[in-house]
Design an enzyme around this catalytic site. Structure first.
Site, PDB file in Angstrom:
ATOM      1  N   ALA A 119       0.805  -1.224   0.000  1.00  0.00           N
ATOM      2  CA  ALA A 119       0.000   0.000   0.000  1.00  0.00           C
ATOM      3  C   ALA A 119       0.838   1.274   0.000  1.00  0.00           C
ATOM      4  O   ALA A 119       0.298   2.363   0.183  1.00  0.00           O
ATOM      5  CB  ALA A 119      -0.926  -0.012   1.211  1.00  0.00           C
ATOM      6  N   ASN A 175       0.588  -3.326   8.075  1.00  0.00           N
ATOM      7  CA  ASN A 175       1.628  -4.191   7.481  1.00  0.00           C
ATOM      8  C   ASN A 175       2.737  -3.346   6.870  1.00  0.00           C
ATOM      9  O   ASN A 175       3.907  -3.727   6.881  1.00  0.00           O
ATOM     10  CB  ASN A 175       1.006  -5.085   6.406  1.00  0.00           C
ATOM     11  CG  ASN A 175       0.279  -6.277   7.004  1.00  0.00           C
ATOM     12  OD1 ASN A 175       0.907  -7.197   7.501  1.00  0.00           O
ATOM     13  ND2 ASN A 175      -1.037  -6.241   6.982  1.00  0.00           N
ATOM     14  N   HIS A 203      -1.065   7.160   4.067  1.00  0.00           N
ATOM     15  CA  HIS A 203       0.232   6.824   4.662  1.00  0.00           C
ATOM     16  C   HIS A 203       1.199   7.967   4.373  1.00  0.00           C
ATOM     17  O   HIS A 203       1.401   8.324   3.210  1.00  0.00           O
ATOM     18  CB  HIS A 203       0.807   5.535   4.063  1.00  0.00           C
ATOM     19  CG  HIS A 203      -0.030   4.323   4.328  1.00  0.00           C
ATOM     20  ND1 HIS A 203      -0.268   3.838   5.596  1.00  0.00           N
ATOM     21  CD2 HIS A 203      -0.676   3.485   3.475  1.00  0.00           C
ATOM     22  CE1 HIS A 203      -1.033   2.762   5.520  1.00  0.00           C
ATOM     23  NE2 HIS A 203      -1.305   2.524   4.249  1.00  0.00           N
TER      24      HIS A 203
HETATM   25  N1  LIG Z   1       1.493  -5.174   2.706  1.00  0.00           N
HETATM   26  C1  LIG Z   1       0.506  -4.327   2.506  1.00  0.00           C
HETATM   27  O1  LIG Z   1       0.714  -3.161   2.153  1.00  0.00           O
HETATM   28  C2  LIG Z   1      -0.918  -4.780   2.662  1.00  0.00           C
HETATM   29  C3  LIG Z   1      -1.947  -3.967   2.196  1.00  0.00           C
HETATM   30  C4  LIG Z   1      -3.243  -4.413   2.274  1.00  0.00           C
HETATM   31  C5  LIG Z   1      -3.529  -5.637   2.890  1.00  0.00           C
HETATM   32  N2  LIG Z   1      -2.522  -6.382   3.396  1.00  0.00           N
HETATM   33  C6  LIG Z   1      -2.792  -7.666   4.042  1.00  0.00           C
HETATM   34  O2  LIG Z   1      -3.133  -8.618   3.042  1.00  0.00           O
HETATM   35  C7  LIG Z   1      -3.987  -9.612   3.604  1.00  0.00           C
HETATM   36  C8  LIG Z   1      -5.215  -9.836   2.710  1.00  0.00           C
HETATM   37  O3  LIG Z   1      -5.983  -8.647   2.650  1.00  0.00           O
HETATM   38  P1  LIG Z   1      -7.512  -8.698   2.135  1.00  0.00           P
HETATM   39  O4  LIG Z   1      -8.005  -7.311   2.099  1.00  0.00           O
HETATM   40  O5  LIG Z   1      -7.609  -9.549   0.929  1.00  0.00           O
HETATM   41  O6  LIG Z   1      -8.193  -9.461   3.391  1.00  0.00           O
HETATM   42  P2  LIG Z   1      -9.591 -10.230   3.382  1.00  0.00           P
HETATM   43  O7  LIG Z   1      -9.971 -10.338   4.815  1.00  0.00           O
HETATM   44  O8  LIG Z   1     -10.541  -9.614   2.443  1.00  0.00           O
HETATM   45  O9  LIG Z   1      -9.226 -11.691   2.813  1.00  0.00           O
HETATM   46  C9  LIG Z   1      -8.398 -12.588   3.512  1.00  0.00           C
HETATM   47  C10 LIG Z   1      -8.819 -14.012   3.132  1.00  0.00           C
HETATM   48  O10 LIG Z   1      -7.853 -14.900   3.678  1.00  0.00           O
HETATM   49  C11 LIG Z   1      -8.536 -15.939   4.384  1.00  0.00           C
HETATM   50  N3  LIG Z   1      -7.665 -16.357   5.489  1.00  0.00           N
HETATM   51  C12 LIG Z   1      -7.326 -15.652   6.596  1.00  0.00           C
HETATM   52  N4  LIG Z   1      -6.525 -16.384   7.390  1.00  0.00           N
HETATM   53  C13 LIG Z   1      -6.346 -17.567   6.767  1.00  0.00           C
HETATM   54  C14 LIG Z   1      -5.630 -18.758   7.094  1.00  0.00           C
HETATM   55  N5  LIG Z   1      -4.958 -18.881   8.257  1.00  0.00           N
HETATM   56  N6  LIG Z   1      -5.666 -19.794   6.218  1.00  0.00           N
HETATM   57  C15 LIG Z   1      -6.361 -19.688   5.061  1.00  0.00           C
HETATM   58  N7  LIG Z   1      -7.083 -18.606   4.705  1.00  0.00           N
HETATM   59  C16 LIG Z   1      -7.076 -17.557   5.556  1.00  0.00           C
HETATM   60  C17 LIG Z   1      -9.846 -15.350   4.865  1.00  0.00           C
HETATM   61  O11 LIG Z   1     -10.847 -16.342   5.026  1.00  0.00           O
HETATM   62  C18 LIG Z   1     -10.186 -14.393   3.729  1.00  0.00           C
HETATM   63  O12 LIG Z   1     -10.969 -15.002   2.717  1.00  0.00           O
HETATM   64  C19 LIG Z   1      -4.331  -9.119   5.029  1.00  0.00           C
HETATM   65  O13 LIG Z   1      -3.486  -9.744   5.979  1.00  0.00           O
HETATM   66  C20 LIG Z   1      -4.010  -7.639   4.960  1.00  0.00           C
HETATM   67  O14 LIG Z   1      -3.688  -7.090   6.222  1.00  0.00           O
HETATM   68  C21 LIG Z   1      -1.223  -5.989   3.281  1.00  0.00           C
END
Ligand SMILES: NC(=O)c1ccc[n+]([C@@H]2O[C@H](COP(=O)([O-])OP(=O)(O)OC[C@H]3O[C@@H](n4cnc5c(N)ncnc54)[C@H](O)[C@@H]3O)[C@@H](O)[C@H]2O)c1
Length: 252
Positions: A119, A175, A203
């Site tokens: 992000a 994150n 951010h």
């Molecule tokens: N690095 C970055 O800049 C950044 C930016 C945005 C989001 N993220 C991270 O990316 C990830 C995904 O974001 P999103 O918006 O798609 O989230 P989301 O909640 O929409 O989707 C996450 C999916 O993963 C599944 N899940 C969660 N834990 C699990 C596990 N232990 N085993 C299997 N499946 C699992 C959930 O059921 C869900 O369907 C999150 O951890 C979020 O914090 C990181």
């Protein structure tokens, strides 16, 4: 075509599925099987009920878009099964013991762990911090209270401290603070604000070093299905996958 296994079929998973131009999704795994199954219908690939089945399928990269916990649970198995790992839930690496263990596993297996810009922007040149001292590294993040799962009527500072502490309290929201720390080779300071008047995930990065000063402000559009997640994060995964085989490497 880049052959991937998708770990996490939520908001970011869906965006990857939607724009999978140069990507072949071979297998999908989500702890909620129905989500993997639904995505398989529109994007192709095998929806797996068990992670052990998923990781044995024939693909090269696991794209993790699930949770910090998923990285902790499955990261090592991904690498030991000969796949590269692309991690969005970077917060998992705030634990140095886990980070070192996973890095060593990758080295021994001759696999790579990729952390996309997610992000934010600017991770590329923050790596100068490993060569020339960085004196200040601060992330100021402002989100709508809804994204943070809280309620407040006016702008409020809800966390001030170190990145590795902030991610424990807000594993779905900061994150990027851990990604910044990893890039710069020093732990970022974080100020996290809830502001009911913003409809973006904002951010601001403040950095000072021997090279001079950096200030970056990113006004992120929220993902339609998950306001905590910035649309840019999903696009950054797609960009990484698109450029993996490109011989001209820009901005590393
Ligand atoms: N690095 C970055 O800049 C950044 C930016 C945005 C989001 N993220 C991270 O990316 C990830 C995904 O974001 P999103 O918006 O798609 O989230 P989301 O909640 O929409 O989707 C996450 C999916 O993963 C599944 N899940 C969660 N834990 C699990 C596990 N232990 N085993 C299997 N499946 C699992 C959930 O059921 C869900 O369907 C999150 O951890 C979020 O914090 C990181």
């Amino acid at each position: 075509m880049v052959r991937i296994g998708l770990l996490g079929c939520g908001n970011i998973g869906h965006i990857i599925g939607q724009y999978r131009e140069n990507i072949e999704i071979i297998a999908l795994y989500d702890r909620v099987f129905q989500k993997a199954d639904d995505m398989a219908i529109t994007c192709g690939g095998i929806a797996c009920k068990e992670f052990e089945q998923f990781i044995k399928e024939d693909f090269d990269y696991v794209v993790e878009a699930a949770s910090v916990n998923a990285v902790r649970l499955f990261g090592k198995q991904v690498l030991l099964n000969g796949k590269h790992l692309i991690v969005l839930s970077v917060g998992a690496f705030s634990d140095p013991t886990f980070r070192d263990c996973l890095t060593e596993t990758a080295r021994a297996a001759n696999r790579k762990i990729y952390i996309p810009s997610g992000a934010i922007t600017g991770l590329d040149n923050l790596k100068v911090g490993r060569i020339s001292p960085i004196h200040k590294l601060l992330l100021r993040t402002t989100k709508n209270p809804v994204s943070l799962g809280i309620h407040c009527d006016e702008r409020r500072l809800i966390f001030q401290g170190k990145a590795n502490e902030c991610i424990k309290e807000f594993p779905r929201n900061v994150n990027v603070s851990v990604a910044l720390s990893l890039a710069a080779g020093r732990e970022a300071d974080v100020e996290l604000y809830a502001d009911p008047d913003v409809d973006r995930n904002v951010h601001e990065i403040f950095c000072e070093g021997d090279f001079g000063e950096i200030y970056i402000k990113i006004n992120n559009v929220q993902s339609p299905k998950n306001p905590a997640t910035s649309y840019l994060a999903a696009l950054s995964i797609l960009t990484l996958l698109k450029n993996l085989d490109n011989p001209l490497v820009v901005g590393t």
